[in-house]
Design a protein around this motif. Structure first.
Motif: not given
Length: 1020
Positions: A5-26
């Motif tokens: 996901s891309y956003r231009n918020l004026g004073d900066h440009e952001s790229l947002l991304v996510d995925h699933s990872v192992t966290a402890g036993s879940s």
């Protein structure tokens, strides 16, 4: 992974991304925000959302216009069907955390069965274009177990504050947005701000992301939005070569924004034309035979030093350079053609350190003919100046021409170090509200050791991480302490531990499992656990509590099991777990003697615990006391006296009357107590007096206190010494001269003496003019004493013109006393003068005779027997203010004309009856007193100033025994103009009542006023 996901918020440009990872036993949602710096993405923040042991997957994320972020996902567990949930963070929340917590859109009622492997193909998080604030989230759920019975749920929500009227805000930018600097150099970029909404605000600047050894400074460091600042970035010689993103952050009152500056650090080239690829010797200095050869180590060319035909002597090339600030390594390659032997032909190379003034031989004389390239290298000291000289030597023999090829002369940066990082243990399990530790170990894997700064990210809410130490050298270790609070959510988390060195950065992962804290609990104890209490008394024990689980709680204290008429009180009665209270157990006089177990109970909000205190009640002991002496030893010269305070203390029961007595006294010594009887707890002054006949030696004096129910003694050591010799030198003038004395005016030795055969004559039988004097300085004995001397005055004139006088100056206190006021008497006879001395003080005695030079009435004075004797024994109790040192006549009854004078026999004051001007009749000073035990004599010192005859003026002292109704005249009617101090005394009987009357009579004739001074009235 969901689409980026891309956003231009004026004073900066952001790229947002996510995925699933192992966290402890879940599993959890791992998300990243990247920001563009000069077109290149740079990681701004990241985090893993796994607040508990549930599984979270199929995430998608978006940003609203305020920079707030929302992440939607599916959520399930062993007891929960796949559900739809979301979490988020506001733009101002701590980096790496979804701090707004989790919201549930719908709880699923079924799970997918039948072997299908797809889920939520079209799930997405989007922003409503109408307001740029509302999040719309779409995902899949099942209303019941099945395969193709899926449903779609669409939900919307927005964060508070988004879309609200803009407050004060600003933007920030950098120009240029990139800098390229050589190691050890600096450069600047202008940081500009602009007001984007509201009013201008103060903006403070800071920079992060700098490489090791680099610094950033701002001028100014803060400004008003709309202004600009110059950022200066400086690198060191050791700053690692590479490209870095510097984040410049402006922090205002109502907003914070950042911009990025790309920094490229390049190495410094210090050797010029080291590969000779210019085809010439640019940068080099040559001597002898040199040329460029087509045989090379690398590239296309090399340097030929010497030639293929014989040459005579050395041929060389040389170059001077400065080593980089970080130091480095100098290297070159050589290829030698030497068909002769090393005795005649050779190659050699030297490196001179011009800074240190030393020369190193890099290539010793060598001669070989194997046609191969050999590398030579040497370490360099940063910033030192060097001169490299490459030589080939030929002896010019026709059959064996020698030459050397040199190539690839270069300076390389020092090898950058690297390291590894690990944790032991690599996972921690702890209750919320507690802490645990893991050892962070580093290992040097290459190059030199470097300083590594440690940090931790990915901690759950309410948790913190601390390193001790916070930075280590590679190869060392640190202790990581992870602390949680009771509000930390239970669950499994992945904590990233990062070590950032000067030339490398590495991370490792710590598995963190947080469990819910147990219910609050506490322990209780008593110290001491047993007390002994007398009937009618009390004792205390400290009741301590400690938190054993959970948080602190309020605890109310109580006690049971007390014996009859006993009480228990707590201070405070209510305390918090972890604090303490004082338990006071009090027994009445009627409480039965015996042992009892008192149970102390602490009642908290979630728990109750008890402890016991053993209470033993005893009968009170009979009244008793202790006795002591301070000081416990006295050292007295024969004839002197001293005091010690006899103190008593109640050790049990009530106070009792104690009578004091002393035994073990040496011969002719005395002991008196004031008072002789005291109440236990009080004190008395013991006065020990010795006589000249008391034998010298040490004695143990037993002081006994006899009470109504007990008798106790204490001992006092009495040391009797022989008094020291008279410190006055030649006080009797028996040397026949004035040795020991300082003279002025007319002085001589006379055969008329008070004792012995000589005296001092001041003045002469013929008239002299002015003062004639003798004086002597001396130190008083440590115990003090009494100075005495005798004078015999021949003064046929009047005191207005001729006189005798004597003064005593105390150099220690800086005060002067007139021992003999101006006096004129013809044939006065020998008269004694005395004065008390302060032990250890330094004095100067001055004896004077004054003559006005008139021939008809020459005046002179004889002085003799100047000596220091022991101090008088202290006055026994009975006389009040006998030395008038109160500065008044308190304790005395007066009549007629009386006053206080500073002319004293001892101390600073005396009492005066009569006056310097004529008075009419008797003036008296009197006191009624009762002598105590041990008193046998009353003494009075007086100085009479009487210029008339005894028929008209006089002094008189009487002592009336009121008990025996008898009167003794101590001083009969006397008239004397000598003013000398004279002592009178009379016997007394202890216990009798006496009235001492000091009387001065004046006939009121103006020409001859009479008065008398009285002082040092004592009982001994």
């Amino acid at each position: 992974m969901y689409r980026l996901s891309y956003r231009n918020l004026g004073d900066h440009e952001s790229l947002l991304v996510d995925h699933s990872v192992t966290a402890g036993s879940s599993t959890g949602i791992r998300w990243y925000e990247l920001r563009l710096a000069s077109g290149s993405p740079v990681l701004y923040q990241q985090g893993t959302y796994a607040p508990d042991s549930d599984f979270r997957w199929m995430g998608s994320a978006a940003l609203d216009q305020a920079g707030d972020m929302a992440v939607g996902y599916s959520k399930s567990s062993a007891t929960t069907h796949p559900s739809i949930a979301y979490a988020g963070r506001l733009a101002g929340d701590p980096a790496g955390q979804l701090a707004t917590g989790e919201g549930v859109v719908i709880v699923g009622a079924g799970s997918q069965i039948g072997g299908l492997s797809r889920w939520g193909d079209y799930s997405s998080m989007s922003i409503d274009p109408a307001d740029d604030c509302t999040f719309w989230y779409v995902n899949e759920y099942l209303p019941a177990d099945g395969s193709f019975n899926w449903r779609t749920r669409i939900a919307s929500f927005k964060f508070p504050g988004c879309g609200a009227p803009p407050g004060d805000d600003f933007s920030i930018s950098a120009s240029p947005a990139s800098l390229s600097l050589l190691q050890g150099n600096s450069g600047t970029s202008t940081i500009s701000t602009a007001v984007t909404s509201g009013n201008a605000q103060s903006v403070s600047l800071a920079a992060a992301g700098l490489p090791a050894g680099a610094t950033a400074t701002f001028s100014p460091a803060s400004m008003t939005a709309g202004g600009s600042s110059t950022m200066t970035v400086a690198t060191a010689g050791a700053t690692p070569i590479g490209t870095y993103s510097i984040t410049v952050t402006g922090t205002g009152v109502g907003a914070t924004h950042s911009t990025a500056v790309a920094l490229t650090v390049t190495g410094t080239t210090v050797i010029v034309n080291g590969g000779f690829e210019t085809g010439d010797y640019t940068g080099w200095t040559r001597a002898g035979t040199t040329s460029i050869a087509g045989v090379f180590h690398s590239g296309a060319l090399s340097a030929m030093v010497g030639g293929s035909s014989p040459t005579n002597g050395d041929s060389s090339i040389a170059q001077s350079f400065v080593a980089p600030a970080a130091g480095g390594t100098l290297s070159f390659f050589y290829n030698l053609k030497c068909p002769d032997s090393i005795y005649f032909d050779w190659a050699t190379a030297t490196l001179r350190d011009n800074t240190a003034g030393s020369t190193a031989t890099l290539l010793p004389h060598v001669c070989s003919n194997n046609n191969r390239w050999v590398q030579v290298s040497s370490s360099l000291v940063g910033t030192h100046s060097y001169s490299l000289t490459l030589v080939s030597h030929d002896d010019n023999y026709p059959g064996d021409a020698t030459y050397t090829l040199y190539d690839d002369v270069a300076v390389s940066a020092p090898a950058s170090g690297d390291f590894s990082i690990s944790l032991n243990p690599s996972s921690l399990t702890l209750q919320a509200g507690s802490s645990a530790t893991s050892t962070v170990s580093t290992l040097l894997s290459s190059g030199s050791a470097q300083t590594i700064s440690l940090a931790a990210t990915g901690l759950p809410a309410g948790a913190s991480a601390a390193f001790n130490p916070a930075s280590v050298n590679s190869g060392s270790s640190s202790t990581l302490t992870v602390s949680t609070t009771t509000s930390t959510p239970p669950g499994s988390y992945s904590v990233t531990v990062t070590g950032t060195g000067t030339s490398a950065t590495h991370s490792t992962t710590l598995g963190l499992t947080v469990s819910a804290p147990p219910p609050p609990d506490f322990s209780i104890s008593a110290n001491p656990a047993s007390v002994s209490v007398q009937q009618g008394a009390s004792a205390t024990s400290v009741i301590s509590t400690a938190v054993t689980a959970g948080g602190s709680q309020s605890i109310t204290l109580s006690a049971i099991g007390l014996p009859a008429d006993a009480t228990a009180s707590f201070n405070p009665a209510t305390t918090n777990a972890g604090s303490s209270s004082t338990l006071t157990l009090a027994a009445a006089a009627t409480t039965p003697v015996g042992s009892y177990t008192v149970t102390v109970t602490g009642t908290g909000t979630s728990a109750t615990h008890s402890t016991s205190v053993s209470m033993t009640v005893t009968a009170p002991p009979p009244p008793d006391f202790s006795i002591s002496a301070s000081p416990a030893s006295l050292s007295l010269s024969q004839g002197a006296s001293g005091t010690s305070t006899i103190s008593t203390a109640v050790t049990s029961g009530a106070a009792q009357s104690v009578s004091l007595s002393a035994s073990g006294l040496p011969a002719a010594a005395s002991a008196t107590f004031s008072p002789a009887t005291i109440t236990a707890g009080g004190s008395s002054t013991l006065t020990l007096g010795t006589a000249a006949a008391t034998p010298a030696g040490s004695y143990t004096i037993a002081v006994t206190g006899t009470g109504s129910s007990a008798t106790h003694s204490t001992s006092l050591t009495l040391t009797v010494t022989v008094p020291s010799s008279n410190p006055i030198v030649n006080g009797g003038f028996e040397t026949g001269d004035f040795s020991g004395w300082t003279r002025a005016g007319t002085t001589s030795i006379s055969g008329v003496a008070h004792s012995g055969t000589h005296s001092a004559m001041l003045g002469a039988a013929a008239a002299t003019n002015g003062d004639s004097s003798i004086s002597q300085a001396f130190s008083a004995p440590a115990a003090g004493g009494v100075l005495t001397f005798f004078y015999n005055l021949r003064c046929p004139d009047t005191v207005s013109y001729d006189w005798a006088t004597a003064t005593l100056r105390d150099s220690t206190t800086g005060t002067t006393s007139t021992l003999l006021p101006h006096v004129c008497a013809n044939n006065s006879g020998w008269t004694a003068i005395s004065a008390s001395l302060t032990g250890g003080d330094t004095y100067t005695l001055t004896l004077v005779s004054h003559d006005d030079g008139f021939a008809g009435d020459p005046t002179y004075t004889l002085f003799d027997d100047v000596a220091i004797g022991p101090p008088p024994p202290p006055s026994l109790p009975g006389i009040t203010n006998g030395d008038f040192e109160t500065g008044n006549l308190s304790g005395w009854s007066t009549s007629g004309s009386t006053s206080i004078s500073s002319a004293a026999h001892g101390g600073g004051f005396s009492g005066v009856a009569g006056a310097a001007s004529a008075t009419n009749g008797d003036s008296t000073i009197s006191q009624t007193f009762t002598p105590g035990a041990g008193a046998s004599q009353v003494s009075v010192w007086y100085s009479n100033v009487c210029h008339d005859t005894v028929t008209f003026d006089w002094v008189k002292v009487t002592l009336t025994d009121n008990s025996a109704t008898s009167t003794t005249v101590l001083v009969p009617n006397t008239c004397s103009s000598s003013t000398a101090w004279t002592m009178a005394s009379g016997p007394v009987v202890p216990g009798h009542s006496y009235t001492l009357t000091l009387l001065n009579h004046d006939d009121n004739l103006a020409g001859d006023p009479t008065f008398t001074r009285f002082d040092d009235i004592t009982l001994t």
